[in-house]
Scaffold this motif. Structure first.
Motif, PDB file in Angstrom:
ATOM      1  N   LEU A   1       0.830  -1.213   0.000  1.00 27.66           N
ATOM      2  CA  LEU A   1       0.000   0.000   0.000  1.00 27.66           C
ATOM      3  C   LEU A   1       0.861   1.258   0.000  1.00 27.66           C
ATOM      4  O   LEU A   1       0.548   2.243  -0.676  1.00 27.66           O
ATOM      5  N   ASP A   2       1.960   1.230   0.767  1.00 26.24           N
ATOM      6  CA  ASP A   2       2.848   2.393   0.786  1.00 26.24           C
ATOM      7  C   ASP A   2       3.463   2.640  -0.589  1.00 26.24           C
ATOM      8  O   ASP A   2       3.581   3.781  -1.049  1.00 26.24           O
TER       9      ASP A   2
ATOM     10  N   ILE B   1      -5.910  -4.698  -1.939  1.00 28.54           N
ATOM     11  CA  ILE B   1      -5.068  -4.935  -0.754  1.00 28.54           C
ATOM     12  C   ILE B   1      -5.788  -4.490   0.516  1.00 28.54           C
ATOM     13  O   ILE B   1      -5.737  -5.170   1.562  1.00 28.54           O
ATOM     14  N   ILE B   2      -6.466  -3.341   0.420  1.00 29.07           N
ATOM     15  CA  ILE B   2      -7.222  -2.874   1.600  1.00 29.07           C
ATOM     16  C   ILE B   2      -8.302  -3.893   1.977  1.00 29.07           C
ATOM     17  O   ILE B   2      -8.504  -4.220   3.158  1.00 29.07           O
TER      18      ILE B   2
ATOM     19  N   GLN C   1      -7.237   0.138  -8.223  1.00 31.05           N
ATOM     20  CA  GLN C   1      -7.853  -1.185  -8.077  1.00 31.05           C
ATOM     21  C   GLN C   1      -6.991  -2.098  -7.203  1.00 31.05           C
ATOM     22  O   GLN C   1      -7.504  -2.813  -6.329  1.00 31.05           O
ATOM     23  N   SER C   2      -5.663  -2.047  -7.409  1.00 29.36           N
ATOM     24  CA  SER C   2      -4.770  -2.874  -6.578  1.00 29.36           C
ATOM     25  C   SER C   2      -4.819  -2.435  -5.119  1.00 29.36           C
ATOM     26  O   SER C   2      -4.822  -3.270  -4.191  1.00 29.36           O
ATOM     27  N   ARG C   3      -4.859  -1.117  -4.893  1.00 28.47           N
ATOM     28  CA  ARG C   3      -4.949  -0.623  -3.516  1.00 28.47           C
ATOM     29  C   ARG C   3      -6.230  -1.074  -2.838  1.00 28.47           C
ATOM     30  O   ARG C   3      -6.227  -1.507  -1.679  1.00 28.47           O
TER      31      ARG C   3
ATOM     32  N   ARG D   1     -10.182  -8.284   5.379  1.00 24.53           N
ATOM     33  CA  ARG D   1     -10.601  -9.670   5.577  1.00 24.53           C
ATOM     34  C   ARG D   1      -9.645 -10.413   6.511  1.00 24.53           C
ATOM     35  O   ARG D   1     -10.034 -11.285   7.282  1.00 24.53           O
ATOM     36  N   THR D   2      -8.339 -10.069   6.383  1.00 28.74           N
ATOM     37  CA  THR D   2      -7.378 -10.726   7.272  1.00 28.74           C
ATOM     38  C   THR D   2      -7.661 -10.384   8.725  1.00 28.74           C
ATOM     39  O   THR D   2      -7.606 -11.242   9.623  1.00 28.74           O
ATOM     40  N   ARG D   3      -7.918  -9.050   8.963  1.00 23.59           N
ATOM     41  CA  ARG D   3      -8.220  -8.653  10.335  1.00 23.59           C
ATOM     42  C   ARG D   3      -9.480  -9.328  10.861  1.00 23.59           C
ATOM     43  O   ARG D   3      -9.545  -9.764  12.014  1.00 23.59           O
TER      44      ARG D   3
END
Length: 734
Positions: free
Chosen positions: A285-286, A379-380, A374-376, A385-387
């Motif tokens: 993301l960075d 990832i977000i 779209q990639s950001r 979903r991971t959290r």
């Protein structure tokens, strides 16, 4: 004065120039002006949407039209466009036919056309005389060649294409060849393209041409080539967009293929693995945020708002080859534009190319931003979903729904691009020119009148200038006295009078007669008046000596008429014929041959015996030369000469002495010591200029008392005294 004296030369020169002008009019072909009117649609409107923006609905891109009236005029008058016209119409080959003895160019009426596959050097230096004998045979410079096929000739490989049925009744023609660059430049020099009105899209195209149908064909072909060029440019513009859409479709199709790969069982990963993936996603993301900020810098450059300093570094971080190539091309065009000449057609073309490249950069930025966004978002979403997975351990069905949403988005974008690709293809297939012919080429007026007036004025001026140049050159090489000013420049001896050559001269050379008025008579009176005031003691001017540089300068004529003028004043005057080498005065006066001056000088006669009256005058007498002696100089140097003049002084008021030329013999110098005044006769256009040097020497040495000059035959070029001393004197070098 120069024009008045030489007016016949001016008249003759002007008449010759008028004759040349008549010949010029006879042989000069008529010159015509061919005109056509062309309408350029939307060429002056600003902020006009291009074909690219219309394909995308016109809402995303709104650019200024890259075409303008000046640009289109530059295209119409370009070398490339005219070169195509010359090549397609075969204008580098000229066909001529003899009309009234003059070779006139024919175009549509030519019975044949020639094509050159390979020409020799002689083709462009020699004319071809083409005559006709049969339907399939022609004669080129008396050599027979077949038609409708390429044949080898001494001028190169040629093909003769008949335009009609050929026979021996067809008049022969002359064919000449010129280099194509010279013909192209010649037509461009005669081509003119101007707007009808300042803010109008109407253009008037005109061409100067001697053959009307040829001029009309040239303008038609020029407009057709321009329209073809316009359509080709617009098709190329849409084709570039089509290529961009194709690239995008290939990228989306590849991602759709990845979506079809079976999902692995990644939802049952341990918690530490999920945390590690979340850290990786944070780094991604960075990096995406840095790239998005770089896109803003490039976008400012594309919109001409700066951002050029770190452009190359930012482009490398994006790792997009299409964008990098576009930026390199834009920077190259900017460098080329800065080095070029501003305000030219080439500078305008570079500006339009740079504008189009920046538009493509803008579209690439949109594509990359969309991908990065779209990639950001992906990832977000994955982090979210991971959290949630860490906290609540989501089920496989929930995670699968999130993954399956991405293919649906790609399918929608793919369908949209397919639709736009079809629209672009239809745009290419349906592309037409934005220009329209309003007036077809037509021949309006014969425009040679202005040229003829200029030629007429030029020849008329030449008719006046050429005589001046001729007279100037003639005077430059002429070593004779032609003007009074020349005498005044060459000597400081005073000029006592001027005598013009009269047409009233009689057989006895006497112009000055009682009750007879003439121009020369008035000039003799003026000389007589000036004689009374010449010298320091004008009352002593009793003995007058006439001499000159050469024979034929008119001293005898002036002396006898000046004596007559003095006699008519009641003064007793005698003329002494002291030329004892070739005397002529007594013959002109029709006097009988009797004893004269020579008889007195040798002691055979007295003064009274040598004096004779002149008929028609009461106080006018003459003493002829008498017997011609063998030694005139010795005779004049005797003691009898001063005695003769002394005795005559007692009886006569004036003694006029006609002596030999001083430039040929020395007789006059022997008489000079006994005279009161000397008149040196200079004849216009006859006396050499170097004689003035002798006059200066005589004056400076005081060899002749009271020396003055009399100008004779002023304004007259005829030599009527050329035979006066022929055969008796020779001119010795000074």
């Amino acid at each position: 004065m120069l024009a008045l004296r030489n007016w016949p030369w001016f008249v003759l020169s002007v008449l010759i120039m008028f004759a040349i002008f008549g010949v010029y009019l006879h042989y000069q072909p008529l010159v015509y002006k061919v005109r056509a009117t062309l309408l350029l649609k939307n060429k002056v409107q600003k902020n006009e949407a291009t074909n690219i923006s219309s394909i995308f609905g016109g809402s995303q891109i709104n650019t200024t039209n890259i075409k303008s009236i000046e640009d289109e005029i530059g295209i119409l008058t370009s070398y490339t466009l005219m070169d195509r016209v010359v090549k397609r119409l075969g204008l580098d080959i000229h066909y001529y036919r003899s009309v009234d003895g003059i070779q006139r160019e024919i175009y549509a009426n030519s019975p044949i056309r020639l094509e050159v596959e390979k020409g020799e050097s002689t083709l462009y230096t020699n004319d071809l005389i083409v005559s006709f004998s049969a339907s399939n045979k022609v004669l080129i410079n008396n050599r027979i060649y077949p038609t409708n096929q390429f044949v080898n000739t001494e001028y190169g490989r040629l093909r003769i294409i008949p335009q009609r049925v050929l026979s021996d009744t067809v008049q022969p023609i002359t064919v000449s060849f010129s280099s194509r660059p010279r013909i192209v430049n010649a037509y461009l020099a005669r081509l003119e393209v101007v707007p009808v009105l300042k803010q109008s899209g109407l253009l008037t195209i005109s061409l100067i041409e001697a053959v009307p149908d040829k001029g009309e064909a040239i303008l038609k072909q020029l407009i057709n080539e321009y329209i073809k060029e316009d359509i080709t440019y617009r098709k190329q513009e849409v084709s570039n967009l089509l290529s961009l859409i194709e690239d995008r479709l290939e990228l989306i199709a590849a991602r759709k293929h990845n979506d079809e790969i079976p999902l692995n069982n990644s939802f049952d990963k341990p918690e530490d693995v999920l945390l590690s993936e979340q850290e990786v996603n944070a780094q991604l993301l960075d990096e995406i945020e840095k790239k998005l900020n770089g896109l803003k810098l490039i976008e400012r450059y594309a919109q001409n708002k700066g951002g050029k300093a770190r452009l190359d570094q930012v482009a490398l971080t994006l790792s997009d080859p299409v964008l990098i190539n576009q930026l390199e091309e834009a920077l190259h065009l900017e460098t080329k534009q800065n080095k070029g000449n501003h305000g030219t057609i080439q500078d305008s073309a570079l500006y339009q190319q740079l504008k189009y490249i920046k538009y493509r950069i803008y579209k690439s930025l949109q594509r990359i931003r969309k991908q990065l966004t779209q990639s950001r978002n992906e990832i977000i979403g994955q982090n979210r979903r991971t959290r949630e997975g860490i906290k609540v351990k989501p089920t496989k069905e929930t995670a699968l729904v999130s993954v399956l949403n991405q293919p649906a988005i790609r399918n929608t974008l793919y369908s949209y691009l397919l639709q736009k690709r079809e629209e672009a293809v239809m745009s290419v297939l349906s592309t037409t020119s934005e220009s329209r012919i309003i007036d077809m080429p037509r021949t309006e007026v014969v425009s040679s009148a202005t040229v003829n007036v200029m030629v007429f004025i030029l020849l008329g001026c030449s008719g006046l200038v050429l005589p001046i140049l001729f007279i100037g050159v003639k005077n430059a090489f002429n070593n004779r006295i032609t003007q009074r000013t020349e005498v005044e420049e060459l000597t400081h001896v005073p000029i006592l009078g001027e005598i013009s050559l009269s047409q009233q001269i009689t057989v006895d050379n006497l112009v000055f007669r009682p009750r007879i008025q003439s121009v020369m008579g008035e000039q003799i009176r003026a000389l007589r008046t000036n004689l009374q005031f010449a010298g320091n003691e004008p009352h002593r001017n009793k003995v007058i000596l006439f001499t000159s540089c050469l024979s034929g300068e008119g001293k005898s004529l002036i002396s006898i008429n000046l004596g007559a003028s003095l006699a008519l004043l009641g003064r007793k005057t005698i003329v002494l014929e002291m030329d004892m080498r070739r005397p002529r005065l007594h013959k002109g006066l029709h006097l009988e041959k009797r004893n004269g001056v020579s008889h007195y000088l040798i002691g055979e006669s007295t003064v009274d015996e040598i004096i004779q009256p002149i008929a028609g005058y009461n106080n006018y007498f003459i003493a002829t030369a008498g017997l011609l002696p063998l030694n005139p100089a010795e005779l004049l140097g005797s003691e009898r000469l001063p005695k003769l003049l002394h005795e005559l002084n007692k009886e006569f008021d004036h003694i006029v002495i006609d002596s030999p030329p001083i430039g040929l013999v020395t007789d006059s110098q022997l008489i000079a010591p006994f005279v009161d005044i000397t008149l040196f006769v200079v004849r216009h256009n006859y006396t050499p200029k170097h004689c003035m040097k002798m006059v200066n020497n005589l004056h400076n040495g005081n060899r002749f008392p009271n020396l003055n000059i009399v100008l004779n035959a002023v304004g007259e070029g005829d030599i009527r005294y050329s035979n006066y001393y022929d055969g008796d004197y020779t001119l010795s070098p000074a």
